[in-house]
Design an enzyme around this catalytic site. Structure first.
Site, PDB file in Angstrom:
ATOM      1  N   ASP A 226      52.659  65.776  47.703  1.00 53.08           N
ATOM      2  CA  ASP A 226      51.754  65.911  46.564  1.00 53.08           C
ATOM      3  C   ASP A 226      50.462  66.623  46.971  1.00 53.08           C
ATOM      4  O   ASP A 226      49.982  66.481  48.095  1.00 53.08           O
ATOM      5  CB  ASP A 226      51.407  64.517  46.026  1.00 53.08           C
ATOM      6  CG  ASP A 226      50.361  64.577  44.940  1.00 53.08           C
ATOM      7  OD1 ASP A 226      50.679  65.076  43.843  1.00 53.08           O
ATOM      8  OD2 ASP A 226      49.209  64.154  45.185  1.00 53.08           O
TER       9      ASP A 226
ATOM     10  N   GLU B  20      53.987  70.738  46.662  1.00 52.23           N
ATOM     11  CA  GLU B  20      53.368  70.976  45.356  1.00 52.23           C
ATOM     12  C   GLU B  20      52.191  71.942  45.548  1.00 52.23           C
ATOM     13  O   GLU B  20      51.068  71.522  45.802  1.00 52.23           O
ATOM     14  CB  GLU B  20      52.890  69.666  44.725  1.00 52.23           C
ATOM     15  CG  GLU B  20      52.400  69.839  43.308  1.00 52.23           C
ATOM     16  CD  GLU B  20      51.501  68.710  42.838  1.00 52.23           C
ATOM     17  OE1 GLU B  20      51.487  68.430  41.628  1.00 52.23           O
ATOM     18  OE2 GLU B  20      50.795  68.101  43.668  1.00 52.23           O
TER      19      GLU B  20
END
EC number: 2.4.1.18
Length: 848
Positions: free
Chosen positions: A488, A543
């Site tokens: 993330d 990401e």
């Protein structure tokens, strides 16, 4: 008639006489059509025919709040919901459906591998597993950690191949060579001082609680502390009982010998904390390497839990990891909000209820969010407080292991949404100010604070931070058998500006300059090096919204080493288009959006993820149909133009995203059937320091769940949208078009609003025109012969209007058309997507 049920209005269950039987016959009838939807009808019949909605049981008994501290663990860990037997999922009808599909499908393209996706209990593909007994398989799995220890991570290469892949990078060789040099230096230092990455990444065997035959050792890195002691239930929280000593590296340590009877000095389930005298005063902290943490009923702070159950209570993995799939079809999920009821769901219920659903829908991977413990539920799991502990809201560490093992039994790989980009600023439960300073684990001052996320930022250049994070990644792969990660917030990591208020244009100066955090990029290289070196089948997805070149290039070639980049721009572009009229859509823009990615760097595409489902935003279905979803999704009442348009475009958007957007595909749970409304985590009003009040929702769980019952209901239009998503997944399973090297876009006609492209052996035809349908519409193709329909968004099963003849065969004509050597004529109805496949003259037998 409509009524309100926990905030989602939908029609009452109509009587059998009120249903339009002719319209719904396609759900249960055995129409023998030469088409993928027939396969799906059989595969889905177990849900449609039963009429049952799977609902978890009762909530936790609140009486547990009166229990003594020693009873807290048992109270928190009790399974609050009854499990539902996953065996009642209709596997027999699934297998029968696949046989029918293969018998009637026509041909496959050369080289296509047909796999059996129907059975929920697949035969293991690993040659080492075949012929072994269950106990032998368990023994083999138990030895995995031992085998991983013996693996050697390959030495660094020269990092120069990136310049062959992209010659423009030579203009930035100074930066890139420096980056690779820093990576090599760090690898050499770890080899010299720690015995290599393999040993270095086993920090959890040195720090935190480690048990030996003679007792328990506890170590903690807290260089700012002046004094430290271990406290907990085991010593009646006496700060003078177990005072620790510190070495020259700032590591505190204590050894607790076994009790006289040989029992461990800290019982399993005991609450523990470390008390430190720090520059900020006395402070009780949860150990940084704690493996489990719980929040006692009625209390705000979390407690660290010494988690070491007896051998007979530990979960034993029974199923080996599935082989890494060539095509990645990801179902993004959040365990806590995966119930149809307004509760926090459990690992056990997710295992029994949701995993079979994911398998049946045709996905081959589940990506689980919010695994790492986070004290604030509404953070969606992104404000992590305890990095080595699975979230206790959903059950025990062993419950999570059981979930992952079940996924492996179903042939699903399990990816973890791991957060190494930042940490919660919670000083009571997390790492923030751990030793009383703001520089323990994090950058000090403003560099260590993310102003938009209100969280702390790691110092990726510090030895112990690197050890902590690398060990964390290995911990989840080794101990829990996760198959990889979605990292993330990688954009925030790689740039000192964190991607905030920066518009990336693709200019290489934006990627390789003073704004780049080289320490963070080098950490990511080490993490990928470690993961792929010790777990060769593991998958890493980053990401990154910036589009940094070399992101998905192997490390030895000079890249960062991720397997996939999450193609985040696609979802934003779809929302931008949905705000416009249909007449203002440009086919060239759609194609560019989906194909604008770097050569040799794989992407996971998605039309929408959890981001678009959060309160304050809208899902694609809600953008398309808005309030009409509340009143016109029932089949016993007429549709509206808004609903017809919405369902048609919802299907087309998802299929073209999968068809052109990347080498992998992702869907957030519930969006496959156009889940209504938004996600809103339970929260109370929050008063900010400046006096402003952020309104809450009265701590309601009403919109923090997934209404899977809507997608299963045969009397609602959601069902057709879910069936279409299932059709997409199984089409890709059979033809493997996402990973085919052949891709050619032959038409993007602005006047007709038509897009035609080839991917693999398939020909995709999209007519985005809102009104015009085209008869005898010529489309180009590569392969000669005859074609047939294999997926049709206009099928009645998918809430379409049945304008396509699935029995028709389409013969090619020689001669160049749209830069293709051949072509054939089709009917292209308005707002419809149709996929065509070549037919072999003779169907080859397929082993069942």
């Amino acid at each position: 008639m409509v009524y309100s049920l926990s905030g989602v209005r939908f029609p009452t269950v109509p009587s059998s006489s009120s249903l339009n039987k002719s319209v719904r016959a396609s759900f249960n009838a055995d129409r023998k059509i030469d088409h993928l939807s027939f396969f799906l009808r059989n595969r889905s019949s177990s849900l449609a025919a039963s009429g049952k909605i799977l609902v978890p049981g009762s909530n936790v008994d609140d009486s547990s709040s009166s229990k003594e501290p020693s009873e807290v663990l048992q109270t928190v860990l009790e399974d609050p919901q009854a499990s539902i037997d996953a065996s009642k999922m209709g596997n027999e009808s699934e297998i029968e459906g696949e046989e029918n599909y293969i018998d009637h499908t026509g041909g496959y393209g050369e080289g296509d591998e047909v796999q059996d996706s129907a059975s929920s209990l697949p035969v293991h593909e690993d040659e080492k597993v075949k012929g072994l007994t269950d106990s032998e398989v368990e023994e083999m799995i138990s030895r995995e950690s031992e085998q991983v220890r013996k693996r050697t991570i390959p030495p660094p290469g020269n990092g120069q191949r990136i310049y062959e892949i992209d010659p423009l990078l030579r203009n930035f060789s100074g930066h890139l060579d420096y980056r690779y040099g820093q990576y090599r230096k760090l690898r050499d230092a770890i080899d010299k001082y720690e015995g290599g990455l393999e040993a270095f990444s086993r920090g959890y065997e040195k720090f935190g609680f480690t048990r030996s035959a003679t007792g328990i050792t506890y170590r903690e890195w807290a260089p700012g502390a002046k004094w430290a002691t271990l406290i907990g239930d085991f010593n009646n929280w006496n700060p003078n009982a177990d005072v620790m000593t510190q070495n020259e590296f700032g590591v505190w340590e204590i050894f607790l010998p076994n009790n006289a009877d040989g029992s461990p000095p800290i019982p399993h389930g005991s609450r523990v904390k470390v008390r430190m005298d720090t520059p900020s005063g006395l402070k009780d902290s949860i150990p940084a390497w704690i493996k489990f943490a719980v929040q006692a009923p009625g209390e705000i702070p979390y407690d660290g839990i010494y988690y070491d159950p007896p051998e007979e209570e530990k979960y034993v993995f029974k199923h080996p990891r599935p082989k890494r799939p060539k095509s990645l079809r990801i179902y993004e999920a959040h365990v806590g909000m995966s119930s149809t009821e307004p509760i926090i769901n459990t690992y056990a219920n997710f295992r029994d209820d949701v995993l079979p659903r994911i398998k049946r829908l045709g996905y081959n991977a589940v990506q689980i969010m919010a695994i790492q413990e986070h004290s604030y539920y509404a953070s969606f799991g992104y404000h992590v407080t305890n990095f080595f502990a699975p979230s206790s809201r959903c059950g025990t560490p062993d419950d999570l292991k059981s979930l992952i093992d079940k996924a492996h039994e179903l042939g699903l790989i399990v990816l973890m949404d791991i957060v190494h980009s930042h940490a919660s600023n919670n000083t009571l439960d997390g790492l923030n100010m751990f030793d009383g300073t703001d520089s323990c684990y994090f950058h000090s001052g403003s560099r260590g604070y993310h102003w938009m996320w209100d969280s702390r930022l790691f110092n990726y250049g510090h030895w112990e931070v690197i050890r902590y994070l690398l060990s964390n990644a290995r911990w989840w792969l080794d101990q829990y058998k996760f198959d990889g990660f979605r990292f993330d917030g990688v954009t925030s990591m790689m740039y000192t500006h964190h991607g905030l208020q920066v518009g990336f244009t693709g200019n290489y100066n934006e990627y390789f300059g003073y704004a780049t955090d080289v320490d963070a990029v080098v950490y990511l290289m080490l993490a990928n090096d470690l993961i792929h070196g010790l777990f060769p089948e593991a998958i890493t997805i980053g990401e990154d919204v910036s589009g940094m070149p070399t992101f998905c290039i192997p490390i030895q070639d000079g890249g960062v080493g991720f397997d996939y980049r999450l193609h985040m721009a696609i979802a934003d572009k779809w929302i931008e288009l949905l705000k416009k009229r249909d007449e203002d859509w440009r086919m060239g823009d759609v194609v560019h959006m989906l194909t604008n990615r770097r050569w040799l760097e794989k992407c996971v595409a998605y039309a929408e993820s959890h981001d678009q489902a959060l309160v304050g935003d809208k899902t694609i279905a809600f953008w398309l149909m808005d309030k009409d979803m509340y009143d016109f999704m029932a089949l016993d009442r007429p549709s509206t133009p808004l609903i017809d348009r919405g369902i048609a475009l919802h299907k087309m958007i998802r299929l073209i995203t999968m068809g052109l957007g990347g080498e992998g595909y992702l869907n957030f749970m519930g969006n496959e059937f156009g889940h209504p409304e938004w996600i809103d985590f339970p929260r109370f009003d929050n008063r900010l320091p400046d006096g402003k009040v952020v309104p809450g929702n009265n701590n309601s769980f009403d919109k923090c769940r997934r209404r899977f019952d809507l997608g299963d209901a045969g009397y609602l239009r959601y069902r057709g949208m879910q069936e279409f998503d299932q059709g997409m997944q199984h089409l890709e399973e059979i033809y493997g078009f996402m990973t085919s090297e052949h891709q050619y876009i032959s038409r993007k006609n602005e006047g007709d609003r038509v897009i035609v492209f080839e991917r693999g052996d398939l020909v995709f035809v999209f007519n985005f025109h809102w009104n015009n349908s085209y008869s005898d519409y010529r489309i180009g193709c590569l392969k000669p012969g005859k074609y047939k329909v294999v997926l049709d968004s206009d099928d009645p099963l998918f809430e379409g209007f049945s304008r396509i003849d699935h029995n028709a065969e389409f013969f090619t004509s020689e001669g160049w058309y749209d830069n293709r050597p051949r072509s054939f004529l089709v009917y292209a109805p308005a707002r419809t997507a149709v996929v065509y496949a070549p037919i072999k003259d003779e169907q080859e037998p397929i082993d069942g």
